[in-house]
Design a protein around this motif. Sequence first.
Motif, PDB file in Angstrom:
ATOM      1  N   ASP A   1     -20.134 -10.605  -6.982  1.00 22.80           N
ATOM      2  CA  ASP A   1     -19.280 -12.006  -6.116  1.00 22.80           C
ATOM      3  C   ASP A   1     -17.461 -11.638  -6.176  1.00 22.80           C
ATOM      4  N   SER A   2     -17.642 -11.155  -6.875  1.00 23.69           N
ATOM      5  CA  SER A   2     -16.226 -10.666  -7.210  1.00 23.69           C
ATOM      6  C   SER A   2     -16.073  -9.769  -6.199  1.00 23.69           C
ATOM      7  N   LEU A   3     -16.229  -8.815  -5.936  1.00 23.07           N
ATOM      8  CA  LEU A   3     -16.516  -8.019  -4.711  1.00 23.07           C
ATOM      9  C   LEU A   3     -16.553  -9.036  -3.086  1.00 23.07           C
ATOM     10  N   GLU A   4     -17.247 -10.219  -3.097  1.00 21.05           N
ATOM     11  CA  GLU A   4     -17.356 -10.197  -1.920  1.00 21.05           C
ATOM     12  C   GLU A   4     -16.370 -11.133  -1.883  1.00 21.05           C
ATOM     13  N   ARG A   5     -15.712 -12.103  -3.081  1.00 19.21           N
ATOM     14  CA  ARG A   5     -14.300 -12.715  -2.861  1.00 19.21           C
ATOM     15  C   ARG A   5     -12.805 -11.511  -2.810  1.00 19.21           C
ATOM     16  N   ASN A   6     -13.344 -10.082  -3.189  1.00 10.17           N
ATOM     17  CA  ASN A   6     -11.674  -9.333  -2.526  1.00 10.17           C
ATOM     18  C   ASN A   6     -11.915  -9.096  -1.448  1.00 10.17           C
ATOM     19  N   ARG A   7     -13.764  -8.462  -0.936  1.00 13.52           N
ATOM     20  CA  ARG A   7     -13.304  -8.069   0.378  1.00 13.52           C
ATOM     21  C   ARG A   7     -13.000  -9.233   1.517  1.00 13.52           C
ATOM     22  N   ALA A   8     -13.308 -10.758   1.033  1.00  8.63           N
ATOM     23  CA  ALA A   8     -12.097 -12.079   2.239  1.00  8.63           C
ATOM     24  C   ALA A   8     -11.469 -11.586   1.652  1.00  8.63           C
ATOM     25  N   SER A   9     -10.753 -11.417   1.253  1.00  6.24           N
ATOM     26  CA  SER A   9      -8.548 -11.848   0.232  1.00  6.24           C
ATOM     27  C   SER A   9      -8.738 -10.591   1.726  1.00  6.24           C
ATOM     28  N   LEU A  10      -9.534  -9.673   1.528  1.00 10.46           N
ATOM     29  CA  LEU A  10      -8.621  -8.420   2.617  1.00 10.46           C
ATOM     30  C   LEU A  10      -8.986  -8.187   4.098  1.00 10.46           C
ATOM     31  N   THR A  11      -9.760  -9.317   4.026  1.00 12.87           N
ATOM     32  CA  THR A  11     -10.044  -9.231   5.740  1.00 12.87           C
ATOM     33  C   THR A  11      -9.006 -10.637   5.988  1.00 12.87           C
ATOM     34  N   ASP A  12      -8.822 -11.769   4.865  1.00  9.36           N
ATOM     35  CA  ASP A  12      -7.984 -12.903   5.410  1.00  9.36           C
ATOM     36  C   ASP A  12      -6.572 -11.721   5.835  1.00  9.36           C
ATOM     37  N   LEU A  13      -6.324 -11.152   4.425  1.00 11.86           N
ATOM     38  CA  LEU A  13      -4.871 -10.601   4.461  1.00 11.86           C
ATOM     39  C   LEU A  13      -4.678  -9.538   5.643  1.00 11.86           C
ATOM     40  N   ILE A  14      -5.602  -8.869   6.118  1.00  9.99           N
ATOM     41  CA  ILE A  14      -5.967  -8.542   7.732  1.00  9.99           C
ATOM     42  C   ILE A  14      -5.729  -8.821   8.881  1.00  9.99           C
ATOM     43  N   HIS A  15      -6.449  -9.538   9.217  1.00  9.07           N
ATOM     44  CA  HIS A  15      -6.347 -10.462  10.304  1.00  9.07           C
ATOM     45  C   HIS A  15      -5.344 -11.282  10.850  1.00  9.07           C
ATOM     46  N   ALA A  16      -4.191 -11.532   9.189  1.00 10.82           N
ATOM     47  CA  ALA A  16      -3.067 -12.499   9.454  1.00 10.82           C
ATOM     48  C   ALA A  16      -2.175 -11.059   9.331  1.00 10.82           C
ATOM     49  N   MET A  17      -2.025  -9.968   8.920  1.00  7.87           N
ATOM     50  CA  MET A  17      -1.211  -8.625   9.945  1.00  7.87           C
ATOM     51  C   MET A  17      -1.482  -8.098  11.563  1.00  7.87           C
ATOM     52  N   ASP A  18      -2.504  -8.393  11.194  1.00 10.26           N
ATOM     53  CA  ASP A  18      -3.226  -8.304  13.560  1.00 10.26           C
ATOM     54  C   ASP A  18      -3.010  -9.387  13.842  1.00 10.26           C
ATOM     55  N   ARG A  19      -2.129 -10.672  12.834  1.00  7.24           N
ATOM     56  CA  ARG A  19      -1.397 -11.778  14.356  1.00  7.24           C
ATOM     57  C   ARG A  19      -0.304 -11.598  14.074  1.00  7.24           C
ATOM     58  N   ASP A  20       0.707 -11.526  13.126  1.00  6.22           N
ATOM     59  CA  ASP A  20       1.643 -10.758  12.756  1.00  6.22           C
ATOM     60  C   ASP A  20       1.702  -9.542  13.930  1.00  6.22           C
ATOM     61  N   GLU A  21       1.328  -9.231  13.860  1.00 12.21           N
ATOM     62  CA  GLU A  21       1.375  -7.106  15.016  1.00 12.21           C
ATOM     63  C   GLU A  21       1.734  -8.149  16.554  1.00 12.21           C
ATOM     64  N   ALA A  22       0.552  -8.370  16.561  1.00 17.65           N
ATOM     65  CA  ALA A  22      -0.050  -9.602  18.554  1.00 17.65           C
ATOM     66  C   ALA A  22       1.604 -10.094  18.436  1.00 17.65           C
ATOM     67  N   GLN A  23       1.734 -11.131  16.976  1.00 15.52           N
ATOM     68  CA  GLN A  23       2.998 -12.064  17.934  1.00 15.52           C
ATOM     69  C   GLN A  23       4.085 -11.028  18.195  1.00 15.52           C
ATOM     70  N   ALA A  24       4.528  -9.964  17.354  1.00 17.99           N
ATOM     71  CA  ALA A  24       5.684  -9.411  17.024  1.00 17.99           C
ATOM     72  C   ALA A  24       5.707  -8.782  18.701  1.00 17.99           C
ATOM     73  N   ALA A  25       4.403  -8.432  19.825  1.00 19.25           N
ATOM     74  CA  ALA A  25       4.185  -7.167  20.146  1.00 19.25           C
ATOM     75  C   ALA A  25       4.546  -8.071  21.456  1.00 19.25           C
ATOM     76  N   ARG A  26       3.663  -9.826  21.235  1.00 21.59           N
ATOM     77  CA  ARG A  26       4.057 -10.479  22.087  1.00 21.59           C
ATOM     78  C   ARG A  26       6.345 -11.055  22.479  1.00 21.59           C
ATOM     79  N   SER A  27       6.290 -11.357  21.470  1.00 18.83           N
ATOM     80  CA  SER A  27       7.846 -11.416  21.613  1.00 18.83           C
ATOM     81  C   SER A  27       8.704 -10.472  22.023  1.00 18.83           C
ATOM     82  N   ALA A  28       8.627  -8.978  21.995  1.00 20.68           N
ATOM     83  CA  ALA A  28       9.054  -7.676  22.775  1.00 20.68           C
ATOM     84  C   ALA A  28       9.119  -7.722  24.120  1.00 20.68           C
TER      85      ALA A  28
END
Length: 126
Positions: free
Chosen positions: A99-126
């Motif tokens: 259960d703990s590992l699954e929660r940690n995995r979900a948190s990492l997945t959320d962080l990765i998605h947030a980073m991907d969104r930020d990167e995509a947004q930065a690329a569109r702004s450039a």
Amino acid sequence: MRIGELARRTGITARMLRYYEEQGLITPQRGDNGYRDYDEALIERAEKIRCFLDAGVPTRAVAPMLHCVEHPHEVTPDTAPELRAMLVRERDRMAERIDSLERNRASLTDLIHAMDRDEAQAARSA
């Protein structure tokens, strides 16, 4: 087979295999020359041991768990109530860890998605 071959085939270091032997979890045969000789059956046993240890099962609990897994026909509810209690504790502890590992995995997945969104947004702004 020699320890190096067992290590190669299981992905477990020779040092760890020697530790398993020290703990009485695997028992190689000894040749006339005194060298350890590991038979094919120890490949699967060593892999089971690694899985239990990777799951956080304490070394002292691995031997009885291996016996239960390898000889299920010998295990009955009245055989050893304390063994059953230990198995239940370990199963429940593993479930908590999962259960703990699954929660940690979900948190990492959320962080990765947030980073991907930020990167995509930065690329569109450039």
